[in-house]
Design a protein around this motif. Structure first.
Motif, PDB file in Angstrom:
ATOM      1  N   GLY A 199       0.761  -1.130  -0.071  1.00  0.00           N
ATOM      2  CA  GLY A 199      -0.106   0.010   0.095  1.00  0.00           C
ATOM      3  C   GLY A 199       0.722   1.344  -0.121  1.00  0.00           C
ATOM      4  O   GLY A 199       0.290   2.181   0.282  1.00  0.00           O
ATOM      5  N   THR A 221       2.780   2.075   2.107  1.00  0.00           N
ATOM      6  CA  THR A 221       2.957   2.298   3.514  1.00  0.00           C
ATOM      7  C   THR A 221       4.479   2.746   3.903  1.00  0.00           C
ATOM      8  O   THR A 221       4.615   3.867   4.706  1.00  0.00           O
ATOM      9  CB  THR A 221       2.216   1.440   4.251  1.00  0.00           C
ATOM     10  N   ASN A 239      -4.128   0.916   6.162  1.00  0.00           N
ATOM     11  CA  ASN A 239      -3.501  -0.502   5.707  1.00  0.00           C
ATOM     12  C   ASN A 239      -3.006  -1.311   6.863  1.00  0.00           C
ATOM     13  O   ASN A 239      -2.534  -2.023   6.542  1.00  0.00           O
ATOM     14  CB  ASN A 239      -2.153   0.020   4.893  1.00  0.00           C
ATOM     15  N   ASN A 270      -3.357  -5.170   6.011  1.00  0.00           N
ATOM     16  CA  ASN A 270      -2.507  -5.605   4.857  1.00  0.00           C
ATOM     17  C   ASN A 270      -0.957  -5.615   5.498  1.00  0.00           C
ATOM     18  O   ASN A 270      -0.334  -6.297   4.656  1.00  0.00           O
ATOM     19  CB  ASN A 270      -2.557  -4.801   3.814  1.00  0.00           C
TER      20      ASN A 270
END
Length: 268
Positions: A41, A43, A205, A208
């Motif tokens: 993501g 992130t 996120n 995930n």
């Protein structure tokens, strides 16, 4: 290259570029693209900004404690915190509203990053050459209108490659601030802006992320913190004496190199 080495490299790049007007996010996304690094993501690229944020907190710790403890009784401290809030609000509204578009479209388009780096570089060169006499020399005492408009300029940095610090500093200079106070205010505005962006991204996120992601984030975080310390300590004096020319040319060089890389690899 091993992922942990990439995490160290990207953490250093984050720390070195977060507070100078060259776009740390743009550099990270381009670097990750050409190294074949894909975080969950995107992130990793967002969260390691906390390392650079911690560098700001450690350097301005006494002043932050003063603001936190004195605002109920100190009118100047209270006014500065109100100014920070006013400058921060546009990023909250626009950032949350455009979050999906920013992460799913802009973050995934290296061409946009390269163009933004080049255009921003030429704008910085122009800004460095205009003869504008500063009116506001103290970041604690900007008019509320100036705080709000700087906050709106900051929102331009939601386009990766624009640069959060570059947009806020450029906005400040156009509104009549001097280079040093504009850069310092950019540091302080980074605290709520980057902190909320990291919190929101982790929240979006959280389901995930796995242990490997967290390990890489920690490595990148530490690297960004150490590199960020070095940059913040020298930046104010450097900008006051040298201006933005070196950063502008760096943006242009990186943007052009990125376009060439995309053309060679078929990444357009």
């Amino acid at each position: 290259m091993a992922d942990w080495l990439i995490a160290i490299l990207m953490g250093i790049v984050e720390g070195l570029t977060e507070f100078i007007p060259v776009s740390s996010t743009g550099h990270l996304l381009l670097l990750g693209h050409f190294l074949g690094f894909e975080s969950t993501g995107k992130t990793f690229e967002i969260v390691i900004q906390l390392g650079a944020l911690l560098a700001i907190i450690s350097i301005y710790f006494k002043r932050l404690i003063y603001l936190a403890t004195r605002w109920p009784v100190d009118a100047e401290a209270r006014r500065f915190l109100i100014g920070l809030l006013v400058a921060f609000i546009p990023a909250v509204i626009i950032g949350f509203a455009a979050y999906d578009f920013i992460k799913q479209v802009l973050f995934e388009t290296p061409l946009v990053i390269c163009v933004a780096l080049i255009v921003g570089g030429f704008l910085l060169l122009w800004l460095d050459r205009i003869k504008k006499v500063p009116v506001y020399l103290d970041a604690d005492k900007y008019p509320l209108r100036v705080y709000l408009l700087i906050g709106l300029f900051q929102c331009l940095a939601m386009i990766p490659g624009v640069s959060r610090s570059g947009a806020t500093i450029a906005g400040g200079l156009l509104l009549g601030t001097d280079k040093r106070s504009a850069a310092e205010f950019s540091f302080f505005l980074a605290l709520p802006t980057m902190g909320s962006a990291v919190f929101w991204d982790l929240l979006q996120n959280r389901a995930n992320l796995n242990f490997d992601d967290i390990g890489l984030i920690v490595i990148g975080f530490v690297s960004a913190f150490l590199a960020g310390l070095a940059v913040v300590k020298f930046l104010l004096d450097f900008v006051s004496k040298r201006g933005f020319g070196p950063f502008a040319w760096w943006r242009i060089i990186v943007g052009v190199a990125g376009l060439i890389g995309l053309a060679v690899t078929g990444g357009f």
